[in-house]
Design a protein around this motif. Structure first.
Motif, PDB file in Angstrom:
ATOM      1  N   SER A 623      18.752  15.951 -37.203  1.00 39.56           N
ATOM      2  CA  SER A 623      17.894  14.677 -36.927  1.00 39.56           C
ATOM      3  C   SER A 623      18.899  13.759 -36.360  1.00 39.56           C
ATOM      4  CB  SER A 623      18.033  14.275 -38.639  1.00 39.56           C
ATOM      5  OG  SER A 623      17.224  15.211 -39.074  1.00 39.56           O
ATOM      6  N   VAL A 624      19.737  13.708 -35.816  1.00 42.11           N
ATOM      7  CA  VAL A 624      19.961  13.392 -34.842  1.00 42.11           C
ATOM      8  C   VAL A 624      20.161  13.692 -33.458  1.00 42.11           C
ATOM      9  CG1 VAL A 624      22.794  12.164 -33.871  1.00 42.11           C
ATOM     10  CG2 VAL A 624      22.644  12.408 -35.712  1.00 42.11           C
ATOM     11  N   MET A 625      19.538  14.815 -32.949  1.00 37.85           N
ATOM     12  CA  MET A 625      19.013  14.763 -31.958  1.00 37.85           C
ATOM     13  C   MET A 625      17.525  14.190 -31.707  1.00 37.85           C
ATOM     14  SD  MET A 625      19.161  18.506 -29.704  1.00 37.85           S
ATOM     15  CE  MET A 625      21.444  18.976 -30.701  1.00 37.85           C
ATOM     16  N   VAL A 626      16.552  14.259 -32.465  1.00 40.08           N
ATOM     17  CA  VAL A 626      15.245  14.169 -32.229  1.00 40.08           C
ATOM     18  C   VAL A 626      14.730  12.798 -32.716  1.00 40.08           C
ATOM     19  CG1 VAL A 626      14.938  15.927 -32.826  1.00 40.08           C
ATOM     20  CG2 VAL A 626      14.630  15.223 -35.158  1.00 40.08           C
ATOM     21  N   VAL A 961      22.082   6.752 -39.374  1.00 40.55           N
ATOM     22  CA  VAL A 961      21.850   7.082 -40.871  1.00 40.55           C
ATOM     23  C   VAL A 961      20.984   8.341 -40.417  1.00 40.55           C
ATOM     24  CG1 VAL A 961      19.159   6.972 -42.122  1.00 40.55           C
ATOM     25  CG2 VAL A 961      20.655   4.858 -40.842  1.00 40.55           C
ATOM     26  N   ALA A 962      20.345   8.556 -39.375  1.00 41.45           N
ATOM     27  CA  ALA A 962      20.668  10.762 -39.153  1.00 41.45           C
ATOM     28  C   ALA A 962      21.185  11.215 -39.054  1.00 41.45           C
ATOM     29  CB  ALA A 962      19.491  10.605 -37.502  1.00 41.45           C
ATOM     30  N   ARG A 973      18.988  10.567 -46.788  1.00 40.38           N
ATOM     31  CA  ARG A 973      19.028  11.327 -45.800  1.00 40.38           C
ATOM     32  C   ARG A 973      18.160  11.326 -45.176  1.00 40.38           C
ATOM     33  NH1 ARG A 973      18.296  17.189 -45.619  1.00 40.38           N
ATOM     34  NH2 ARG A 973      17.733  18.163 -47.510  1.00 40.38           N
ATOM     35  N   LEU A 974      17.559  11.598 -43.881  1.00 38.17           N
ATOM     36  CA  LEU A 974      15.949  11.953 -42.865  1.00 38.17           C
ATOM     37  C   LEU A 974      16.219  13.543 -42.823  1.00 38.17           C
ATOM     38  CD1 LEU A 974      16.516   8.882 -40.029  1.00 38.17           C
ATOM     39  CD2 LEU A 974      15.320   8.823 -42.564  1.00 38.17           C
ATOM     40  N   PRO A 975      15.673  14.053 -42.872  1.00 33.79           N
ATOM     41  CA  PRO A 975      14.958  15.236 -42.764  1.00 33.79           C
ATOM     42  C   PRO A 975      14.287  14.899 -40.997  1.00 33.79           C
ATOM     43  CG  PRO A 975      13.657  14.389 -44.874  1.00 33.79           C
ATOM     44  CD  PRO A 975      14.636  13.004 -44.246  1.00 33.79           C
TER      45      PRO A 975
END
Length: 1017
Positions: A623-626, A961-962, A973-975
């Motif tokens: 999630s952080v990466m995208v 947040v990610a 959480r963010l999928p």
């Protein structure tokens, strides 16, 4: 500021650096950047460099000799396919700058173009193109005809040695390729590279050797056209066509493409035109027509839109079933049982279907991301494709590992993320599709301008008595100079020209922004692309092709949109470190959550039922990466600048690039000096004649002394002034003609001399006649009678210019010339004052008249009797006091000040040199547009500022947040697929925010001024 000072010094000196100093950015500092060898003798090198730039140039500047020719800079522009974001642009720039002999390189992401400044002695265009392709992008050289031809009227030549001296002086100017001087016509034709030398430098070169020079044409008089040849082309027929075309007068160059059946002709529109070429080709036995336009940049953009659209649709074909199997069918009892049925060991039908469906999305539809990331990494850089490829590959290959282990293990029960990878790619493709659609709308201004020209025109044919004998409809691209075209009510004017018959009202709002139709009658000029309102007009064509006003506006807007605003350097610098930083943060996020789960640092209840701690950590990392998006940063400035310059053009304000917009709003110092001072334009310097006034003076009063006859007086004055081009002289001549008659023959004026800033003198009927200013008389020691002095004083109090007439050293009369103020000049100055902008007037007129004009418009600070260099010095003085200065002018004498100012604003009706020197051109010549330009620049940079707030804020808030910052307290959480959708939305939102500028409206106060003007009229 430093570059402007350099420009000014080059105007006063040799001027060869005039164009190069306005190119991209200072020389980059790369380890592989070669140090170019200096001249063998350091002293000679220094002196040559000093000569090149007026004594203050760079000691490494190439000297104007054979060795200097080898080291001369060149500029190449490439069309680059596949540049998606600032990181892609950075990788191209980095690869090119590593080549030896590269001075600078810049990539325009929006228009997919790269501009490279290089030294041909060290690197070739082909090597640069191959380097761009090695970086993973397709590159095609855009062949731009930079060779221009200008003509000068040369004064003072008496023999062939004079013409040879002028030729030699012109050929010695760096950038001049060929110069020919004709003694009989007293004209010079110069072929020159506009990138290396400007026209004012050519004029200076002639004047430096003691001759006078006046610009006849500015160099944009060579046109180019492509013809399509029908029929078989062999070597013999190609040679025959080429020889036939080359034999035509005015044809400069001919190039024939045998495969495409295309003939490209460069020609002088004064001597030839497209119909001549078609007739010649057809006389050789071939059919010829205008080559169909390929569509250029717009066609490429449409092709890219189609590719993303089709890719998105195909991804949906596979992604929707994956989504349904993962998220919907698992809750339907009957279908759930089928999907949960085991095939081999723990491998289920649902897992197998998700793998089969997601694989084409990952490797076929998503192939562009692999290609882009490979090419970027190959050259040591990283872009958005790298993040997408890493994120989707992590999800896909972990899922693949999960199902393979389930197939070979009787006890393993894992969870796959195939829906994550396929949905990520689908959402990103949707975002890219919407982004390209939105970016296309930012360049609508150019498309609208180009669509103004009609497709056809009605050509008239005349008999020997001047009667129309035939009219026929032709392709508007076949129009030639001196053609007469018919414009019916409601029709568009096909080309620039002069009305020779009829009268009507013409709507010019699409070109100048002037809302009211303009009356046109015989002798008036019309602009191509404007709309005829009611009457029928016959128009003689004066400008075609690249010479037309519409073409020049399009070219100016295109170059403006190519330029980078200085504020964009910050975004480019951030983007260079962005992707590696995101990868590090994503890895640290995964590691932190994995170790926290490994050592039971959080309760097991936090872990969703279908996953374990490793999978939860992996989802946070993906999630952080995208979610991180460098694209939004890269689009923040260029989209707003593109829309801003387009809107400005529609309002009659032509802005030459982001640097002009930024200068009108604020000034960024170099990042290397780490000074990011925001300085609003707080001081505007106005020229008087033609800027605050109409520039069309009239003689309003006269006083003749010594009881001299009125007709005799004006015969002497008119004979002296008839050879002058000064506006005041024209006013005097017109008044004299009203007394003596329009057809009056003036006595011969011998020994004519024009003294700049003072007046003229000559010998008429063996009497010395001097017509000039009071200050000139003081310098000559001529006493002015009391009666004349009182007249001059009264004239100055009325804001009129006083002129003294001497006959054999005796004052015989005085004249008063008035130049009316422009409509609403006072109101505009008042509005600027209310905006806390200081207004100053600098003029070459006398102090009394200047003060009277200033008092009438409401300006407190006045500088009178100023020469061109004095105007520039005043601008520098104001800048030294900490002010950000805009200069508004219209004449050649204003160009040094226009260059020196932070923002140069030229009146559209002014001279070519003034317009060339300015950053902003006011097409309508209305002072109100000074306020429009400043207001538009502020609105544009307000959009840019908000774009950066959104782009940076999105990443600063979205990434934590990610990473799960809210998960411990809220379980939110963010999928990964949601994070990918948010990433795509960020770029689209930045472009859409810039697009809101399309609805810009100028300040309401200006509309009130316009209403008052209409009521008064």
């Amino acid at each position: 500021m430093a570059s402007r000072a350099l420009l000014l010094s080059c105007i006063n000196g040799d001027g060869a650096s005039f164009s190069t100093s306005r190119l991209l950015s200072p020389r980059p500092r790369y380890p592989s950047m070669p140090k170019y060898p200096k001249e063998p003798s350091s002293s000679s090198s220094s002196s040559a460099a000093a000569d090149l730039c007026g004594g203050g140039g760079d000691v490494e500047a190439p000297a104007p000799d054979a060795e200097g020719e080898k080291k001369r800079r060149a500029v190449a522009v490439f069309s680059v396919t596949g540049v998606a974001c600032a990181a892609c642009a950075g990788s191209v720039e980095k690869a090119v700058k590593r080549l030896p002999g590269i001075h600078d390189a810049a990539v325009d992401v929006l228009n997919n173009r790269a501009q490279v400044i290089f030294y041909p002695a060290f690197v070739s265009v082909e090597e640069i193109r191959e380097t761009i392709e090695d970086a993973g992008f397709e590159a095609t050289l855009i062949e731009e005809d930079i060779k221009l031809v200008c003509r000068l009227q040369i004064k003072g030549m008496t023999c062939t040695s004079c013409s040879s001296a002028v030729e030699s002086a012109l050929r010695a100017v760096p950038g001049v390729q060929k110069a020919a001087v004709a003694l009989a016509t007293e004209e010079a034709e110069i072929h020159f590279d506009s990138k290396l030398v400007k026209i004012n430098r050519l004029v200076e070169a002639v004047e430096e050797i003691g001759y006078g020079a006046t610009v006849i044409t500015t160099g944009e008089d060579r046109n180019r056209i492509d013809l399509k040849i029908d029929g078989a082309l062999d070597e013999r027929s190609i040679l025959m066509i080429k020889d036939s075309l080359q034999s035509l007068p005015g044809v400069d160059d001919t190039n024939i493409d045998r495969i495409l059946h295309k003939v490209t002709i460069s020609y002088n529109s004064d001597q030839a035109g497209p119909r001549n070429f078609i007739e010649v080709v057809e006389s050789a036995g071939f059919r010829a027509s205008i080559y169909p336009e390929a569509g250029g940049r717009e066609m490429l953009r449409n092709e890219e839109i189609k590719q993303y659209y089709h890719s998105f649709l195909w991804s949906l074909v596979f992604t929707i079933p994956v989504f349904l199997i993962s998220m919907v069918f698992m809750y339907i009892p009957g279908i759930k049982n089928v999907l949960d049925k085991k095939i081999v060991h723990m491998l289920t039908v649902g897992e197998l279907l998700r793998w089969i469906l997601s694989t084409p999305v990952q490797f076929v539809i998503g192939r562009r991301f692999y290609t882009g990331s490979y090419k970027a990494l190959r050259h040591g850089s990283a872009n958005m494709d790298v993040l997408i490829a890493l994120g989707t590959n992590t999800a896909y290959f972990y899922s693949l590992y999960s199902i393979v282990r389930a197939a070979i293990s009787p006890n393993f029960k894992g969870t796959d993320f195939f829906e994550t990878s396929s949905m990520l790619i689908s959402f990103i493709l949707l975002g890219k599709y919407l982004e390209i659609l939105a970016k296309g709308k930012t360049s609508e201004a150019i498309a609208k301008l180009m669509d103004l020209a009609p497709e056809t025109a009605t050509l008239l044919a005349y008999d020997g008595e001047g009667q129309v004998v035939n009219e026929r409809e032709i392709d508007s691209r076949l129009i030639q100079k001196n053609d007469v075209i018919k414009v019916v009510p409601g029709g568009k004017v096909a080309s620039d020209g002069t009305v020779i018959w009829g009268q009507s009202y013409v709507n010019e709002s699409m070109i100048t922004g002037e809302s009211r139709p303009v009356a046109k009658r015989k002798g008036d000029d019309v602009i191509g692309g404007t709309v005829n309102e009611n009457g029928v007009l016959h128009v003689r064509v004066t400008r075609v092709g690249s010479e037309s006003a519409l073409s020049q506006i399009v070219r100016l807007v295109e170059s403006a949109q190519m330029a980078k605003a200085p504020v964009q350097k910050l975004a480019d610098r951030i983007s260079g470190y962005f992707v590696p930083l995101v990868i590090i943060l994503a890895s640290l996020t995964w590691l932190a959550w994995f170790l926290a789960g490994k050592f039971h640092s959080y309760p097991k209840s936090w872990i969703p039922s279908s996953t374990d701690s490793f999978q939860l950590a992996l989802q946070f990392g993906i999630s952080v990466m995208v979610i991180a998006c460098p694209c939004a940063l890269g689009l923040a400035t260029p989209t707003a600048v593109m829309v801003g310059t387009g809107v400005g053009a529609s309002q009659g304000v032509l802005i030459k690039g982001g640097h002009a917009l930024e200068g009108a709003h604020k000034q960024f110092q170099s990042l290397e000096e780490t000074k990011l001072h925001l300085l609003q334009v707080n001081c505007i310097v106005f020229d008087k004649t033609g800027t605050l006034t109409t520039g069309k003076p009239i003689l309003v009063d006269r006083k003749i002394l010594n009881k001299m006859n009125t007709r005799e007086f004006f015969e002497y004055v008119g004979s002296a002034e008839v050879n002058s081009e000064h506006p005041l002289a024209k006013a005097i001549i017109q008044y004299a003609k009203n007394i003596l008659g329009e057809e009056h023959v003036w006595p011969e004026a011998r020994d004519f001399e024009s003294v700049t800033g003072y007046g003229v003198k000559s010998t008429v009927r063996d009497k010395e006649v001097i017509v000039g200013s009071k200050s000139w008389m003081s310098r000559l020691g001529i006493p002015i009678p009391t009666e004349a002095s009182e007249f001059l004083m009264e004239a100055e109090e009325k804001a009129q210019t006083g002129i003294v007439v001497l006959l054999d050293g005796e004052v015989v009369g005085v004249l008063a010339v008035s130049d009316p103020l422009k409509t609403n000049a006072r109101e505009v100055i008042s509005l600027l004052t209310s905006m806390k902008v200081e207004c100053i007037m600098v003029t070459g007129d006398n102090l009394g008249t200047a003060k009277a004009i200033a008092e009438e418009v409401g300006i407190d600070s006045v500088v009178a009797e100023a020469k061109p260099e004095n105007k520039a010095d005043k601008v520098k003085e104001l800048q030294m006091s900490g002010k950000t200065v805009a200069m508004v002018g219209d004449g050649i004498n204003d160009s040094p000040a226009l260059v020196s100012a932070d923002v140069g604003i030229a009146i559209g009706a002014g001279t070519d040199i003034a317009i060339e020197a300015a950053d902003i051109v006011l097409m309508k010549s209305n002072l109100e547009d000074v306020i429009t330009a400043i207001d538009l620049s502020r609105k544009t940079f307000s959009r840019i500022r908000m774009n950066y707030v959104w782009a940076l804020g999105y990443n600063i808030i979205g990434m934590p947040v990610a990473a799960g910052a809210l998960f411990p307290s809220t379980r939110v959480r963010l999928p990964p697929w949601v994070a990918g959708a948010a990433m795509a939305a960020s770029s689209v939102s930045v472009v859409c925010w810039s697009l809101l500028l399309k609805y810009y409206r100028r300040p309401k106060e200006l509309d009130r001024l316009r209403m008052e003007q209409i009521i008064i009229n």
